[in-house]
Design a protein around this motif. Structure first.
Motif, PDB file in Angstrom:
ATOM      1  N   HIS A  28       0.839  -1.204   0.000  1.00  0.00           N
ATOM      2  CA  HIS A  28       0.000   0.000   0.000  1.00  0.00           C
ATOM      3  C   HIS A  28       0.872   1.252   0.000  1.00  0.00           C
ATOM      4  O   HIS A  28       0.608   2.198  -0.744  1.00  0.00           O
ATOM      5  CB  HIS A  28      -0.931  -0.008   1.210  1.00  0.00           C
ATOM      6  CG  HIS A  28      -1.849   1.151   1.233  1.00  0.00           C
ATOM      7  ND1 HIS A  28      -1.605   2.261   2.012  1.00  0.00           N
ATOM      8  CD2 HIS A  28      -3.000   1.408   0.569  1.00  0.00           C
ATOM      9  CE1 HIS A  28      -2.567   3.143   1.817  1.00  0.00           C
ATOM     10  NE2 HIS A  28      -3.428   2.640   0.952  1.00  0.00           N
ATOM     11  N   ALA A  31       2.288   1.734  -3.456  1.00  0.00           N
ATOM     12  CA  ALA A  31       1.271   2.211  -4.396  1.00  0.00           C
ATOM     13  C   ALA A  31       0.959   3.686  -4.180  1.00  0.00           C
ATOM     14  O   ALA A  31       0.835   4.450  -5.151  1.00  0.00           O
ATOM     15  CB  ALA A  31      -0.002   1.372  -4.259  1.00  0.00           C
ATOM     16  N   VAL A  32       0.846   4.097  -2.937  1.00  0.00           N
ATOM     17  CA  VAL A  32       0.566   5.505  -2.637  1.00  0.00           C
ATOM     18  C   VAL A  32       1.730   6.386  -3.074  1.00  0.00           C
ATOM     19  O   VAL A  32       1.531   7.449  -3.667  1.00  0.00           O
ATOM     20  CB  VAL A  32       0.265   5.693  -1.128  1.00  0.00           C
ATOM     21  CG1 VAL A  32       0.265   7.155  -0.735  1.00  0.00           C
ATOM     22  CG2 VAL A  32      -1.066   5.052  -0.785  1.00  0.00           C
ATOM     23  N   TRP A  34       3.918   5.835  -5.461  1.00  0.00           N
ATOM     24  CA  TRP A  34       3.955   5.945  -6.925  1.00  0.00           C
ATOM     25  C   TRP A  34       2.817   6.812  -7.436  1.00  0.00           C
ATOM     26  O   TRP A  34       2.971   7.537  -8.424  1.00  0.00           O
ATOM     27  CB  TRP A  34       3.944   4.568  -7.586  1.00  0.00           C
ATOM     28  CG  TRP A  34       5.334   4.012  -7.614  1.00  0.00           C
ATOM     29  CD1 TRP A  34       5.798   2.931  -6.932  1.00  0.00           C
ATOM     30  CD2 TRP A  34       6.450   4.540  -8.323  1.00  0.00           C
ATOM     31  NE1 TRP A  34       7.132   2.765  -7.180  1.00  0.00           N
ATOM     32  CE2 TRP A  34       7.562   3.738  -8.031  1.00  0.00           C
ATOM     33  CE3 TRP A  34       6.626   5.624  -9.171  1.00  0.00           C
ATOM     34  CZ2 TRP A  34       8.827   3.968  -8.562  1.00  0.00           C
ATOM     35  CZ3 TRP A  34       7.889   5.863  -9.704  1.00  0.00           C
ATOM     36  CH2 TRP A  34       8.965   5.046  -9.410  1.00  0.00           C
ATOM     37  N   SER A  35       1.684   6.766  -6.787  1.00  0.00           N
ATOM     38  CA  SER A  35       0.581   7.642  -7.173  1.00  0.00           C
ATOM     39  C   SER A  35       0.973   9.105  -6.981  1.00  0.00           C
ATOM     40  O   SER A  35       0.730   9.953  -7.848  1.00  0.00           O
ATOM     41  CB  SER A  35      -0.663   7.311  -6.353  1.00  0.00           C
ATOM     42  OG  SER A  35      -1.711   8.178  -6.667  1.00  0.00           O
ATOM     43  N   GLU A  36       1.592   9.399  -5.838  1.00  0.00           N
ATOM     44  CA  GLU A  36       2.060  10.765  -5.579  1.00  0.00           C
ATOM     45  C   GLU A  36       3.122  11.182  -6.590  1.00  0.00           C
ATOM     46  O   GLU A  36       3.128  12.326  -7.065  1.00  0.00           O
ATOM     47  CB  GLU A  36       2.618  10.868  -4.163  1.00  0.00           C
ATOM     48  CG  GLU A  36       1.561  10.780  -3.092  1.00  0.00           C
ATOM     49  CD  GLU A  36       2.151  10.747  -1.692  1.00  0.00           C
ATOM     50  OE1 GLU A  36       3.399  10.779  -1.547  1.00  0.00           O
ATOM     51  OE2 GLU A  36       1.363  10.689  -0.737  1.00  0.00           O
ATOM     52  N   ARG A  38       3.535  10.074  -9.719  1.00  0.00           N
ATOM     53  CA  ARG A  38       2.914  10.320 -11.029  1.00  0.00           C
ATOM     54  C   ARG A  38       2.167  11.650 -11.041  1.00  0.00           C
ATOM     55  O   ARG A  38       2.209  12.397 -12.027  1.00  0.00           O
ATOM     56  CB  ARG A  38       1.975   9.167 -11.395  1.00  0.00           C
ATOM     57  CG  ARG A  38       2.720   7.917 -11.845  1.00  0.00           C
ATOM     58  CD  ARG A  38       1.773   6.872 -12.419  1.00  0.00           C
ATOM     59  NE  ARG A  38       0.790   6.423 -11.438  1.00  0.00           N
ATOM     60  CZ  ARG A  38       0.975   5.428 -10.586  1.00  0.00           C
ATOM     61  NH1 ARG A  38       2.115   4.779 -10.580  1.00  0.00           N
ATOM     62  NH2 ARG A  38       0.029   5.073  -9.741  1.00  0.00           N
ATOM     63  N   ALA A  39       1.507  11.967  -9.938  1.00  0.00           N
ATOM     64  CA  ALA A  39       0.798  13.250  -9.852  1.00  0.00           C
ATOM     65  C   ALA A  39       1.786  14.410  -9.890  1.00  0.00           C
ATOM     66  O   ALA A  39       1.549  15.416 -10.577  1.00  0.00           O
ATOM     67  CB  ALA A  39      -0.039  13.301  -8.582  1.00  0.00           C
ATOM     68  N   ARG A  72      10.579   2.117 -12.383  1.00  0.00           N
ATOM     69  CA  ARG A  72       9.779   1.635 -11.249  1.00  0.00           C
ATOM     70  C   ARG A  72      10.634   1.554  -9.997  1.00  0.00           C
ATOM     71  O   ARG A  72      11.453   2.419  -9.770  1.00  0.00           O
ATOM     72  CB  ARG A  72       9.104   0.297 -11.570  1.00  0.00           C
ATOM     73  CG  ARG A  72       8.114   0.367 -12.718  1.00  0.00           C
ATOM     74  CD  ARG A  72       6.938   1.237 -12.476  1.00  0.00           C
ATOM     75  NE  ARG A  72       6.051   0.671 -11.459  1.00  0.00           N
ATOM     76  CZ  ARG A  72       5.042   1.323 -10.966  1.00  0.00           C
ATOM     77  NH1 ARG A  72       4.765   2.528 -11.386  1.00  0.00           N
ATOM     78  NH2 ARG A  72       4.289   0.791 -10.045  1.00  0.00           N
ATOM     79  N   ALA A  78      10.047   6.097  -5.647  1.00  0.00           N
ATOM     80  CA  ALA A  78       8.878   6.934  -5.933  1.00  0.00           C
ATOM     81  C   ALA A  78       8.995   8.280  -5.233  1.00  0.00           C
ATOM     82  O   ALA A  78       8.682   9.325  -5.809  1.00  0.00           O
ATOM     83  CB  ALA A  78       7.601   6.222  -5.504  1.00  0.00           C
TER      84      ALA A  78
END
Length: 106
Positions: A28, A31-32, A34-36, A38-39, A72, A78
């Motif tokens: 988790h 994933a969070v 990498w989301s940050e 990408r944003a 990745r 990330a």
């Protein structure tokens, strides 16, 4: 023999009870992160387009962030990609502000 099998089952259950939540939390977090990242890269791209002036250091930082994202990796990678993208965005925002002040005499 029966006791040995029971001990192995109990030890396996104890290991699983400790490992599964940690693995789920790590996944988790990754994933969070990498989301940050990408944003942050998306925001930096918009900042680059809005700046209308080249900022070589910011370009290098965005390129580094995109390269890290393409490779990745874990949560640390990330976070580094997000840090680079945010720094690039700050540089482009500063350049756009300077340009705006020069244009409007501020």
């Amino acid at each position: 023999m029966f006791w040995l099998i029971g001990a192995v089952v109990i030890a396996g259950a104890g290991f699983a009870a400790a490992y599964v939540p940690r693995a789920r939390a790590a996944a988790h977090e990754r994933a969070v992160a990498w989301s940050e990242a990408r944003a942050a890269i998306g925001v930096a791209v918009v900042g680059r387009d809005a700046a209308r002036t080249p900022v070589p250091e910011a370009e290098e930082l965005l390129t580094k962030a995109e390269a890290i994202a393409a490779g990745r990796g874990g949560a640390a990678a990330a976070r580094e990609a997000a840090r680079c993208a945010r720094a690039a965005d700050r540089l482009w925002r500063a350049a756009a502000d300077r340009l705006r002040r020069e244009a409007y005499g501020g």
